[in-house]
Design an enzyme around this catalytic site. Structure first.
Site, mmCIF file in Angstrom:
data_model
loop_
_atom_site.group_PDB
_atom_site.id
_atom_site.type_symbol
_atom_site.label_atom_id
_atom_site.label_comp_id
_atom_site.label_asym_id
_atom_site.label_seq_id
_atom_site.Cartn_x
_atom_site.Cartn_y
_atom_site.Cartn_z
ATOM 1 C CE1 TYR A 62 0.274 2.059 4.211
ATOM 2 C CE2 TYR A 62 1.203 -0.144 4.376
ATOM 3 C CZ TYR A 62 1.060 1.136 4.881
ATOM 4 O OH TYR A 62 1.712 1.507 6.047
ATOM 5 C CD GLU A 113 10.919 2.043 10.100
ATOM 6 O OE1 GLU A 113 10.860 2.968 9.269
ATOM 7 O OE2 GLU A 113 10.721 0.852 9.801
ATOM 8 C CG HIS A 120 -0.005 -20.577 4.422
ATOM 9 N ND1 HIS A 120 -1.099 -21.287 4.851
ATOM 10 C CD2 HIS A 120 0.366 -19.806 5.477
ATOM 11 C CE1 HIS A 120 -1.380 -20.983 6.103
ATOM 12 N NE2 HIS A 120 -0.502 -20.081 6.508
ATOM 13 N NE ARG A 170 7.254 3.972 0.013
ATOM 14 C CZ ARG A 170 7.151 4.763 1.084
ATOM 15 N NH1 ARG A 170 8.212 5.018 1.827
ATOM 16 N NH2 ARG A 170 5.987 5.317 1.391
ATOM 17 N NE ARG A 178 -6.395 -18.696 6.131
ATOM 18 C CZ ARG A 178 -5.402 -19.331 6.742
ATOM 19 N NH1 ARG A 178 -5.189 -20.621 6.518
ATOM 20 N NH2 ARG A 178 -4.621 -18.688 7.588
ATOM 21 C CE LYS A 184 3.399 3.217 3.051
ATOM 22 N NZ LYS A 184 3.878 3.497 4.404
ATOM 23 C CG LEU A 243 8.866 2.362 4.284
ATOM 24 C CD1 LEU A 243 8.847 1.205 3.284
ATOM 25 C CD2 LEU A 243 7.450 2.810 4.599
#
Length: 283
Positions: free
Chosen positions: A32, A177, A101, A51, A99, A145, A201
């Site tokens: 995102y 961070e 993995h 990014r 579902r 991210k 990040l």
């Protein structure tokens, strides 16, 4: 009624539909970005979207259209919702599949969604932030991210319960961070910040700050700080897309400097503000 981006369509909020089998819902399998909007214009939009595509590549996810089309769609979304001050949030998940993995087959298309949020026309100037140090227990690919933010959420909550705005994350005493920000200390006129690596990040606002420092001749040392180093800093500030540069007044109950923005921080804030876009004409 607000408009949303769903893949390649613009829909109203009551038309938004996400499958219960979406891998973002199951696994946080996606990436995102949040892009700040000033005066109707996205700030550092190309860097944010660049990014996002880098993060997608790192998790081996191919988005259904390219960066230029993504930027075009987000620009239209901002215009459709008449956003002057605010942000746009965009995310991509690996798609909807039963579902398991491992990755689904190539016939599964990633799901892209985006929405906007408006800020008050008269901006509220935030008070200098208080920080609480919290163990950094996140995974070792913080350079991506991703939607996997549970550790960040837990750290932010711990800081919130201590009456602080943000968590100052550290690995065995080495500051990395914040839970949703980058961190900077100032000592004897030099700015210190963690170097770019898989432990942080590389924030877009962080990148603008580094550019500002180069332009105004501000010394910067990309070196890890210890918690002990942090407690003795003359100034401290954090950065993020939504807050820009935010001075820090207190860390773990200890006052930073005089508890007010210092000269280096204020000079950098002025240089950063000078880079913000001119407002777009209103329609």
């Amino acid at each position: 009624m607000s408009m949303y981006l769903m893949n390649d369509r613009f829909v109203k909020n009551d038309e938004v539909s996400i499958s219960i089998e979406d891998r973002g819902y199951y696994f946080g399998d996606g990436v995102y970005e949040v892009i700040r909007v000033y005066g109707g214009i996205m700030f550092t939009a190309e860097e944010h979207i660049g990014r996002m595509y880098e993060s997608a590549e790192k998790i081996r996810m191919t988005l259904p259209y390219g960066p230029e089309e993504m930027l075009s769609k987000l620009t239209r979304l901002i215009e459709e919702n008449a956003i002057r001050e605010g942000h746009v949030y965009v995310q991509a998940t690996r798609g909807s599949a039963p579902r398991v993995h491992q990755f689904p087959g190539e016939d599964i298309t990633p799901v892209i969604t985006a929405y906007t949020k408006s800020y008050p026309e008269v901006p509220v100037v935030p008070e200098p932030a208080k920080l609480k140090s919290v163990d950094d227990v996140r995974w070792l690919r913080c350079d991506i991210k991703s939607l996997n933010l549970l550790a960040n959420v837990m750290a932010k909550q711990e800081a919130h319960e201590a009456g602080c705005l943000e968590a100052l994350l550290h690995r065995d005493g080495t500051v990395t961070e914040g839970s949703s920000s980058n961190m900077f200390g100032v000592k004897d006129g030099v700015i210190y910040t963690h170097p770019v690596s898989n432990f942080i990040l590389n924030g877009i606002t962080r990148r603008v700050i580094m550019q500002c420092c180069e332009e105004i001749g501000q010394p910067v040392a990309e070196e890890p700080m210890s918690l002990e180093d942090v407690y003795s800093m003359d100034e401290f500030f954090m950065s993020s897309t939504t807050n820009g540069i935010l001075p820090v007044s207190e860390i773990d109950g200890q006052k930073v400097g005089e508890g007010t923005p210092g000269p280096v921080t204020k000079r950098l804030m002025a240089a950063f503000e000078a880079k913000l876009p001119e407002p777009a004409p209103t329609r």
